[in-house]
Design a protein around this motif. Structure first.
Motif, PDB file in Angstrom:
ATOM      1  N   THR A 174       0.848  -1.196   0.000  1.00  5.49           N
ATOM      2  CA  THR A 174       0.000   0.000   0.000  1.00  5.49           C
ATOM      3  C   THR A 174       0.882   1.245   0.000  1.00  5.49           C
ATOM      4  O   THR A 174       1.976   1.230   0.567  1.00  5.49           O
ATOM      5  N   CYS A 180      -2.356   8.429  -5.083  1.00  2.13           N
ATOM      6  CA  CYS A 180      -3.524   7.937  -5.818  1.00  2.13           C
ATOM      7  C   CYS A 180      -3.863   8.836  -7.008  1.00  2.13           C
ATOM      8  O   CYS A 180      -3.921  10.062  -6.892  1.00  2.13           O
ATOM      9  N   ASP A 185      -9.365   6.178 -11.100  1.00  3.94           N
ATOM     10  CA  ASP A 185     -10.573   5.775 -10.369  1.00  3.94           C
ATOM     11  C   ASP A 185     -10.731   6.717  -9.188  1.00  3.94           C
ATOM     12  O   ASP A 185     -10.160   6.505  -8.119  1.00  3.94           O
ATOM     13  N   GLN A 187     -13.152   7.193  -7.206  1.00  3.99           N
ATOM     14  CA  GLN A 187     -13.800   6.618  -6.023  1.00  3.99           C
ATOM     15  C   GLN A 187     -12.797   5.929  -5.118  1.00  3.99           C
ATOM     16  O   GLN A 187     -12.894   5.993  -3.887  1.00  3.99           O
ATOM     17  N   VAL A 188     -11.813   5.255  -5.712  1.00  5.63           N
ATOM     18  CA  VAL A 188     -10.768   4.586  -4.929  1.00  5.63           C
ATOM     19  C   VAL A 188     -10.020   5.605  -4.082  1.00  5.63           C
ATOM     20  O   VAL A 188      -9.754   5.385  -2.898  1.00  5.63           O
ATOM     21  N   CYS A 189      -9.689   6.753  -4.695  1.00  5.60           N
ATOM     22  CA  CYS A 189      -8.942   7.794  -3.984  1.00  5.60           C
ATOM     23  C   CYS A 189      -9.800   8.437  -2.894  1.00  5.60           C
ATOM     24  O   CYS A 189      -9.302   8.754  -1.813  1.00  5.60           O
ATOM     25  N   ASP A 191     -12.346   7.073  -1.275  1.00  7.95           N
ATOM     26  CA  ASP A 191     -12.652   6.126  -0.198  1.00  7.95           C
ATOM     27  C   ASP A 191     -11.450   5.846   0.697  1.00  7.95           C
ATOM     28  O   ASP A 191     -11.610   5.466   1.860  1.00  7.95           O
ATOM     29  N   ALA A 192     -10.239   6.013   0.145  1.00  7.27           N
ATOM     30  CA  ALA A 192      -9.033   5.704   0.914  1.00  7.27           C
ATOM     31  C   ALA A 192      -8.814   6.747   2.000  1.00  7.27           C
ATOM     32  O   ALA A 192      -9.086   7.933   1.808  1.00  7.27           O
ATOM     33  N   VAL A 198      -3.606   3.575   0.043  1.00  7.14           N
ATOM     34  CA  VAL A 198      -4.425   3.083  -1.063  1.00  7.14           C
ATOM     35  C   VAL A 198      -3.723   1.895  -1.719  1.00  7.14           C
ATOM     36  O   VAL A 198      -2.494   1.835  -1.775  1.00  7.14           O
ATOM     37  N   GLN A 199      -4.506   0.925  -2.191  1.00  8.75           N
ATOM     38  CA  GLN A 199      -3.922  -0.230  -2.877  1.00  8.75           C
ATOM     39  C   GLN A 199      -3.276   0.208  -4.183  1.00  8.75           C
ATOM     40  O   GLN A 199      -3.728   1.152  -4.823  1.00  8.75           O
ATOM     41  N   GLY A 202      -5.947  -2.744  -8.860  1.00  7.72           N
ATOM     42  CA  GLY A 202      -7.174  -3.495  -8.646  1.00  7.72           C
ATOM     43  C   GLY A 202      -7.046  -4.923  -9.140  1.00  7.72           C
ATOM     44  O   GLY A 202      -5.994  -5.332  -9.673  1.00  7.72           O
ATOM     45  N   TYR A 208      -3.773   2.056  -9.809  1.00  5.07           N
ATOM     46  CA  TYR A 208      -4.499   3.176  -9.231  1.00  5.07           C
ATOM     47  C   TYR A 208      -3.600   4.382  -8.916  1.00  5.07           C
ATOM     48  O   TYR A 208      -4.109   5.446  -8.573  1.00  5.07           O
TER      49      TYR A 208
END
Length: 262
Positions: A174, A180, A185, A187-189, A191-192, A198-199, A202, A208
């Motif tokens: 991570t 990010c 994406d 939403q990924v950023c 939500d983290a 952040v991962q 995906g 990401y």
């Protein structure tokens, strides 16, 4: 044939015009340095703070030089309008000081270019290693700002975060949220959480995060621009000689004109 006094007056007028043009150019450069210094204090502090060496005084040097040049131009204009020779001599000395300062800056730019880039590179590596520690003096935010602003991750690349750092001791595969890439994406950023990171990618293999290192971006910019900046400082330093010659000539003509009127 016109009297010698009128010839001297005509020559004085010509020199005054040339010196005024020089002062206008001098002023423009001084204001530009002043603005660059203020911008450096506001915007570049994030980058300067990450360097291994302390370069935080550089923007203030630019502000001081720009302010000095603006003041020098005012003295020159006053001397031209009032025909005061000792003000012209003072102006000449001040322009000579700027001449020395610009030459010193230009030479220093060429000499310390590699040192500046290597200092930033090693400083960034150290701050990435210590990111998340309790004694980082608040520099974590500068690392985050650097990655978000330049769209980069880590020093060499994102793998710098995965081993040998304080961050990697509590996070597996991570990177910090500042790595990010919102365009991949959002939403990924969103939500983290910063403390969780952040991962990297995906399940479908989508990356990401930013895949370019920050060191390469900053050092390539410094390498490409430092030569231009240093060369410009030397060129404008040489330009000061014109102002010195013109002000000395005008002072001599003013004295000669006063003598001829007696």
């Amino acid at each position: 044939m016109p009297p010698k006094r009128f010839q001297t007056t005509a020559a004085m007028a010509c020199v005054k015009i040339l010196l005024t043009i020089f002062i206008v150019v001098f002023w423009v450069v001084g204001i530009a340095l002043l603005a660059l210094g203020i911008w450096g204090v506001i915007e570049l502090k994030n980058y300067l703070a990450l360097s291994e060496q302390d370069y935080s005084s550089v923007p203030y040097v630019l502000i001081g030089t720009g302010s000095f040049m603006v003041a020098t131009g005012l003295i020159g204009c006053y001397a031209i309008v009032k025909n005061i020779t000792w003000f012209l001599h003072l102006y000449t000395v001040m322009v000579f000081v700027v001449f020395i300062a610009l030459f010193a800056c230009g030479i220093a730019g060429f000499i310390f270019e590699k040192g500046l880039t290597s200092s930033f590179k090693s400083g960034l590596a150290t701050h990435i290693e210590e990111y998340g520690a309790t004694d980082t003096d608040g520099l974590d935010k500068y690392v985050d700002n650097l990655q978000e602003t330049l769209f980069c991750c880590g020093g060499t690349n994102y793998s710098d975060w995965l081993a040998g750092t304080t961050w990697s001791e509590t996070h597996t595969d991570t990177v910090p949220v500042s790595c990010c890439n919102m365009t991949v994406d959002a939403q990924v950023c969103e939500d983290a959480k910063p403390k969780d990171g952040v991962q990297i990618s995906g399940n479908n293999g989508t990356l990401y995060i930013f895949d370019e290192g920050c060191s390469a971006k900053v050092t390539s910019f410094l390498s490409s621009k430092m030569g231009i900046i240093a060369g410009s400082a030397l060129a404008f330093g040489a330009f000061q000689l014109i102002g010195i010659v013109l002000s000395c000539c005008l002072a001599k003509m003013i004295n000669a004109n006063k003598y001829e009127m007696m």
